[in-house]
Design a protein around this motif. Sequence first.
Motif, mmCIF file in Angstrom:
data_model
loop_
_atom_site.group_PDB
_atom_site.id
_atom_site.type_symbol
_atom_site.label_atom_id
_atom_site.label_comp_id
_atom_site.label_asym_id
_atom_site.label_seq_id
_atom_site.Cartn_x
_atom_site.Cartn_y
_atom_site.Cartn_z
ATOM 1 N N ARG A 2 0.843 -1.208 0.000
ATOM 2 C CA ARG A 2 0.000 0.000 0.000
ATOM 3 C C ARG A 2 0.874 1.253 0.000
ATOM 4 N N SER A 3 0.223 2.397 -0.113
ATOM 5 C CA SER A 3 0.939 3.683 -0.125
ATOM 6 C C SER A 3 1.406 4.086 1.263
ATOM 7 N N ARG A 4 0.996 3.326 2.267
ATOM 8 C CA ARG A 4 1.278 3.685 3.660
ATOM 9 C C ARG A 4 1.342 2.420 4.526
ATOM 10 N N GLN A 5 1.889 2.595 5.702
ATOM 11 C CA GLN A 5 1.922 1.488 6.660
ATOM 12 C C GLN A 5 0.478 1.109 7.013
ATOM 13 N N TRP A 6 0.194 -0.195 7.143
ATOM 14 C CA TRP A 6 -1.180 -0.651 7.397
ATOM 15 C C TRP A 6 -1.096 -1.886 8.292
ATOM 16 N N GLY A 7 -1.835 -1.896 9.382
ATOM 17 C CA GLY A 7 -1.736 -2.999 10.348
ATOM 18 C C GLY A 7 -2.422 -4.284 9.888
ATOM 19 N N CYS A 8 -2.062 -5.377 10.556
ATOM 20 C CA CYS A 8 -2.623 -6.696 10.237
ATOM 21 C C CYS A 8 -3.773 -7.006 11.202
ATOM 22 N N ASN A 9 -4.768 -7.760 10.740
ATOM 23 C CA ASN A 9 -5.818 -8.250 11.644
ATOM 24 C C ASN A 9 -5.179 -9.092 12.751
ATOM 25 N N PRO A 10 -5.830 -9.170 13.934
ATOM 26 C CA PRO A 10 -5.250 -9.957 15.025
ATOM 27 C C PRO A 10 -5.096 -11.439 14.669
ATOM 28 N N PHE A 11 -4.132 -12.092 15.318
ATOM 29 C CA PHE A 11 -3.922 -13.532 15.207
ATOM 30 C C PHE A 11 -5.127 -14.240 15.848
ATOM 31 N N PRO A 12 -5.627 -15.378 15.348
ATOM 32 C CA PRO A 12 -5.127 -16.085 14.169
ATOM 33 C C PRO A 12 -5.666 -15.504 12.868
ATOM 34 N N ASN A 13 -4.929 -15.682 11.804
ATOM 35 C CA ASN A 13 -5.333 -15.208 10.482
ATOM 36 C C ASN A 13 -5.733 -16.355 9.577
ATOM 37 N N VAL A 14 -5.181 -17.525 9.900
ATOM 38 C CA VAL A 14 -5.469 -18.716 9.088
ATOM 39 C C VAL A 14 -6.087 -19.783 9.980
ATOM 40 N N LEU A 15 -7.190 -20.382 9.508
ATOM 41 C CA LEU A 15 -7.782 -21.564 10.164
ATOM 42 C C LEU A 15 -8.051 -22.600 9.068
ATOM 43 N N SER A 16 -8.163 -23.846 9.478
ATOM 44 C CA SER A 16 -8.543 -24.882 8.531
ATOM 45 C C SER A 16 -10.062 -24.820 8.333
ATOM 46 N N VAL A 17 -10.512 -24.937 7.082
ATOM 47 C CA VAL A 17 -11.941 -24.779 6.767
ATOM 48 C C VAL A 17 -12.472 -26.106 6.222
ATOM 49 N N HIS A 18 -13.655 -26.516 6.726
ATOM 50 C CA HIS A 18 -14.205 -27.839 6.368
ATOM 51 C C HIS A 18 -15.602 -27.707 5.760
ATOM 52 N N PRO A 19 -15.691 -27.565 4.444
ATOM 53 C CA PRO A 19 -17.027 -27.525 3.824
ATOM 54 C C PRO A 19 -17.754 -28.829 4.117
ATOM 55 N N LYS A 20 -19.093 -28.755 4.337
ATOM 56 C CA LYS A 20 -19.777 -30.013 4.667
ATOM 57 C C LYS A 20 -20.471 -30.636 3.457
ATOM 58 N N ASN A 21 -20.622 -29.868 2.349
ATOM 59 C CA ASN A 21 -21.262 -30.503 1.194
ATOM 60 C C ASN A 21 -20.311 -31.557 0.614
ATOM 61 N N LYS A 22 -20.891 -32.553 -0.033
ATOM 62 C CA LYS A 22 -20.129 -33.742 -0.446
ATOM 63 C C LYS A 22 -18.963 -33.438 -1.386
ATOM 64 N N SER A 23 -19.168 -32.471 -2.297
ATOM 65 C CA SER A 23 -18.121 -32.191 -3.293
ATOM 66 C C SER A 23 -16.895 -31.576 -2.639
ATOM 67 N N GLY A 24 -17.095 -30.927 -1.490
ATOM 68 C CA GLY A 24 -15.979 -30.238 -0.834
ATOM 69 C C GLY A 24 -15.732 -28.854 -1.421
ATOM 70 N N PHE A 25 -16.502 -28.491 -2.469
ATOM 71 C CA PHE A 25 -16.302 -27.189 -3.116
ATOM 72 C C PHE A 25 -17.272 -26.146 -2.570
ATOM 73 N N LEU A 26 -16.811 -24.909 -2.522
ATOM 74 C CA LEU A 26 -17.651 -23.774 -2.156
ATOM 75 C C LEU A 26 -17.707 -22.839 -3.358
ATOM 76 N N VAL A 27 -18.899 -22.639 -3.874
ATOM 77 C CA VAL A 27 -19.088 -21.761 -5.025
ATOM 78 C C VAL A 27 -20.073 -20.688 -4.596
ATOM 79 N N PRO A 28 -19.811 -19.400 -4.938
ATOM 80 C CA PRO A 28 -20.759 -18.361 -4.550
ATOM 81 C C PRO A 28 -22.189 -18.770 -4.893
ATOM 82 N N GLY A 29 -23.072 -18.586 -3.947
ATOM 83 C CA GLY A 29 -24.448 -19.047 -4.129
ATOM 84 C C GLY A 29 -24.743 -20.233 -3.220
#
Length: 377
Positions: free
Chosen positions: A94-121
């Motif tokens: 960026r054009s300037r210093q910008w802070g990070c969101n608090p930890f944690p930033n990454v989590l494991s995500v588990h879709p429950k539909n059978k295909s395992g895919f997440l599509v908008p909608g």
Amino acid sequence: MVRDFAPLYDVNASYEDNYEHGPFGAFGEALEHEGDGVAAPSADGQSNEDRFQSFLGNMVREPFGIPAGPLLNERFATAAFRMGFDLAVYKTVRSRQWGCNPFPNVLSVHPKNKSGFLVPGNAELDEGVLADTHYESPVSISNSFGVPSRDPDVWQPDMHKAIGQAGRGQLLIPSFQGSRTPEMDTQAYIADHVLTAKLVAETGASLMEMNTSCPNEGHNRLLCHDPRLVGEITDAVKREIGDLPLIIKLAYIPTDEALESMLRNTVARGSVQGIAAINTISAKLVDAQGGQALPGEGRERSGVCGNAIRQAGLDMVRRLAALRERMDLNFAIIGVGGVLSAQDYVSYRQSGADAVMSATGAMWNARLAQEIHALKQ
Ligand SMILES: Cc1cc2nc3c(=O)[nH]c(=O)nc-3n(C[C@H](O)[C@H](O)[C@H](O)COP(=O)(O)O)c2cc1C
């Protein structure tokens, strides 16, 4: 479970710790050994350079790499080159210093539909997708950083150094975005993009990517949902950077009508030479009790990436390739989203991508680029 991986970016440590001490695992080791990524003559005695491919005016060994995100600074980019990732995108500045969101930033995500895919909608995206620290294969993750940036006084010399670390047939691509602050009107917002592009060009970059698709800023509406504004911004940025190719990074855009409008406002006007797609897909993330998974205000939803979004990424690439033909336009397509294996790379190329990148896949498999290079042997 994949708890024994040695990550490029350590999801169990803060962004600052990663910035200061990363990269880790095989990437960290590569940093200590120069020359691993440099093209060697092939077994048949032919120079590998005969097989380099043109990508936005640069000759590239294999148009595969790591998109904006996991490569936080020059050390990460250098390690990526040495691990054989021939395209390395320097994380969005960026054009300037910008802070990070608090930890944690990454989590494991588990879709429950059978295909395992997440599509908008998908209803699941609004009802809640389970997110926790149990990483499993094929991996999908959340990504909630808020696009932190160092001050230009820090990132400009670091980016300059990263550009110089590319071996033969390798390319460093800087990523940038505009920063919207409450007092800014539209003109000031456009001017911030132009200033940031100018700062990037000053590092000696031979091209750049503009992020229009970050879902983590607390806005429901992304910049790429407004093709006219993207067009105004890219016209202004292009006037500033002249002949340097400009890539725009898009989120998943569900209708061809909106995608066509984006291309008319950008590529067709000559201001944009490449489209990178997709960025993460926004989802409500919940813990096992149904509560908010990521702590803090404005973090009920987060971007999801990795395996879950491959279908959406491939869909965008196919539709972009079809529009490119129908509208008789000339631009590079950079396919991103859920590339975890060499076969996924092939699928993206067959769908019309000129280049392919993997963020989550590269974080969990340091050898991914080498597996892709091996396809040619
Ligand atoms: C740790 C991490 C940080 C990211 N940061 C950025 C960023 O700063 N700018 C950007 O345009 N995309 C960012 N992304 C999104 C990726 O470039 C990519 O579009 C998305 O992760 C989908 O690819 P994947 O499924 O291979 O992860 C980030 C992704 C990850 C995993």
